[in-house]
Design a protein around this motif. Sequence first.
Motif, short mmCIF file in Angstrom:
data_model
loop_
_atom_site.label_atom_id
_atom_site.label_comp_id
_atom_site.label_asym_id
_atom_site.label_seq_id
_atom_site.Cartn_x
_atom_site.Cartn_y
_atom_site.Cartn_z
N LYS A 133 -7.58 12.26 -34.24
CA LYS A 133 -6.61 11.50 -35.05
C LYS A 133 -5.55 10.84 -34.17
O LYS A 133 -5.16 9.70 -34.40
CB LYS A 133 -5.93 12.41 -36.09
CG LYS A 133 -6.89 13.09 -37.05
CD LYS A 133 -7.49 12.10 -38.03
CE LYS A 133 -8.39 12.80 -39.02
NZ LYS A 133 -9.68 12.16 -39.16
N ILE A 134 -5.09 11.57 -33.16
CA ILE A 134 -4.09 11.01 -32.24
C ILE A 134 -4.66 9.79 -31.53
O ILE A 134 -4.02 8.73 -31.46
CB ILE A 134 -3.62 12.08 -31.22
CG1 ILE A 134 -2.80 13.16 -31.91
CG2 ILE A 134 -2.82 11.44 -30.08
CD1 ILE A 134 -2.49 14.37 -31.04
N VAL A 135 -5.88 9.92 -31.01
CA VAL A 135 -6.50 8.81 -30.27
C VAL A 135 -6.76 7.62 -31.21
O VAL A 135 -6.54 6.47 -30.83
CB VAL A 135 -7.79 9.28 -29.56
CG1 VAL A 135 -8.57 8.10 -28.99
CG2 VAL A 135 -7.44 10.27 -28.45
N GLU A 136 -7.19 7.90 -32.44
CA GLU A 136 -7.37 6.83 -33.42
C GLU A 136 -6.06 6.10 -33.66
O GLU A 136 -6.02 4.86 -33.70
CB GLU A 136 -7.86 7.40 -34.76
CG GLU A 136 -9.34 7.47 -34.91
CD GLU A 136 -9.74 8.07 -36.27
OE1 GLU A 136 -9.10 7.73 -37.29
OE2 GLU A 136 -10.68 8.87 -36.28
N GLY A 137 -4.99 6.86 -33.83
CA GLY A 137 -3.67 6.27 -34.07
C GLY A 137 -3.21 5.42 -32.89
O GLY A 137 -2.71 4.30 -33.07
N LEU A 138 -3.41 5.94 -31.68
CA LEU A 138 -3.03 5.18 -30.48
C LEU A 138 -3.85 3.90 -30.36
O LEU A 138 -3.33 2.85 -29.96
CB LEU A 138 -3.22 6.04 -29.22
CG LEU A 138 -2.26 7.21 -29.05
CD1 LEU A 138 -2.66 8.06 -27.85
CD2 LEU A 138 -0.82 6.74 -28.92
N THR A 139 -5.12 3.97 -30.73
CA THR A 139 -5.99 2.79 -30.69
C THR A 139 -5.50 1.73 -31.67
O THR A 139 -5.43 0.55 -31.34
CB THR A 139 -7.45 3.19 -31.02
OG1 THR A 139 -7.87 4.17 -30.05
CG2 THR A 139 -8.38 2.00 -30.96
N GLU A 140 -5.14 2.17 -32.88
CA GLU A 140 -4.63 1.22 -33.88
C GLU A 140 -3.35 0.57 -33.41
O GLU A 140 -3.17 -0.65 -33.54
CB GLU A 140 -4.41 1.93 -35.22
CG GLU A 140 -5.70 2.29 -35.93
CD GLU A 140 -5.49 3.19 -37.15
OE1 GLU A 140 -4.35 3.26 -37.65
OE2 GLU A 140 -6.48 3.80 -37.59
N ILE A 141 -2.44 1.36 -32.86
CA ILE A 141 -1.17 0.82 -32.34
C ILE A 141 -1.45 -0.21 -31.24
O ILE A 141 -0.85 -1.29 -31.21
CB ILE A 141 -0.26 1.95 -31.81
CG1 ILE A 141 0.25 2.81 -32.97
CG2 ILE A 141 0.91 1.38 -30.99
CD1 ILE A 141 0.91 4.11 -32.54
N GLN A 142 -2.39 0.11 -30.36
CA GLN A 142 -2.72 -0.80 -29.27
C GLN A 142 -3.29 -2.11 -29.81
O GLN A 142 -2.90 -3.18 -29.36
CB GLN A 142 -3.72 -0.15 -28.30
CG GLN A 142 -4.09 -1.08 -27.15
CD GLN A 142 -4.98 -0.42 -26.13
OE1 GLN A 142 -5.00 0.81 -26.02
NE2 GLN A 142 -5.71 -1.22 -25.38
N GLN A 143 -4.18 -2.03 -30.78
CA GLN A 143 -4.78 -3.24 -31.34
C GLN A 143 -3.73 -4.12 -32.01
O GLN A 143 -3.73 -5.34 -31.83
CB GLN A 143 -5.90 -2.88 -32.31
CG GLN A 143 -7.12 -2.32 -31.60
CD GLN A 143 -8.15 -1.72 -32.53
OE1 GLN A 143 -7.89 -1.49 -33.71
NE2 GLN A 143 -9.34 -1.46 -32.00
N VAL A 144 -2.82 -3.51 -32.76
CA VAL A 144 -1.75 -4.28 -33.42
C VAL A 144 -0.85 -4.93 -32.36
O VAL A 144 -0.51 -6.11 -32.47
CB VAL A 144 -0.93 -3.37 -34.37
CG1 VAL A 144 0.36 -4.04 -34.81
CG2 VAL A 144 -1.76 -2.97 -35.57
#
Length: 170
Positions: free
Chosen positions: A52-63
């Motif tokens: 979940k942490i990595v998914e969240g970091l990935t979403e933040i990076q994409q945005v």
Amino acid sequence: MKSAEELQQKLYFLLERLQEMARKLPLQYQQRMPYELLSGLANCLLNETIFKIVEGLTEIQQVTEKQLLQQRLKLLHRHRAEKKSLAKKSPESVTEIEEEQVATHPVELKQADMNLILQLDQLVADQQGTLEKAGVPGFYSTSNPQEIQVQMYLLDFILKLGKESDNNSS
């Protein structure tokens, strides 16, 4: 709550998958992923929160990347509009200020790009810090390109295992 046997099986599965993925990397990066690192990562991934942490970091990076791209495109669009406006004018009516404005476009673009790179570097540092605090092996603050590449591979592994986990549980 999973039994000790189920956790042990999951640990072996995760370690086996991590080793398979690591074997597909270029040799210079395989050497930077010893058994201890992969074993520690597999153990850490028993905690679903890491996915979940990595998914969240990935979403933040994409945005963030989309926002930075939009900023750059906006600047390029303004530069194009200024050049077009200047081209429409007769040479006598072009002011010195307008000429200077267009002449500074390459410098302005370079400064904007440097700012974007600094923001991306800060994002990387934030991600490293978050994952280090979460106790994910292999993650610590570094600006060494090879170490960052190793961390990128580890993130890729985590994302792939997270998707496999989602597919198996649904």
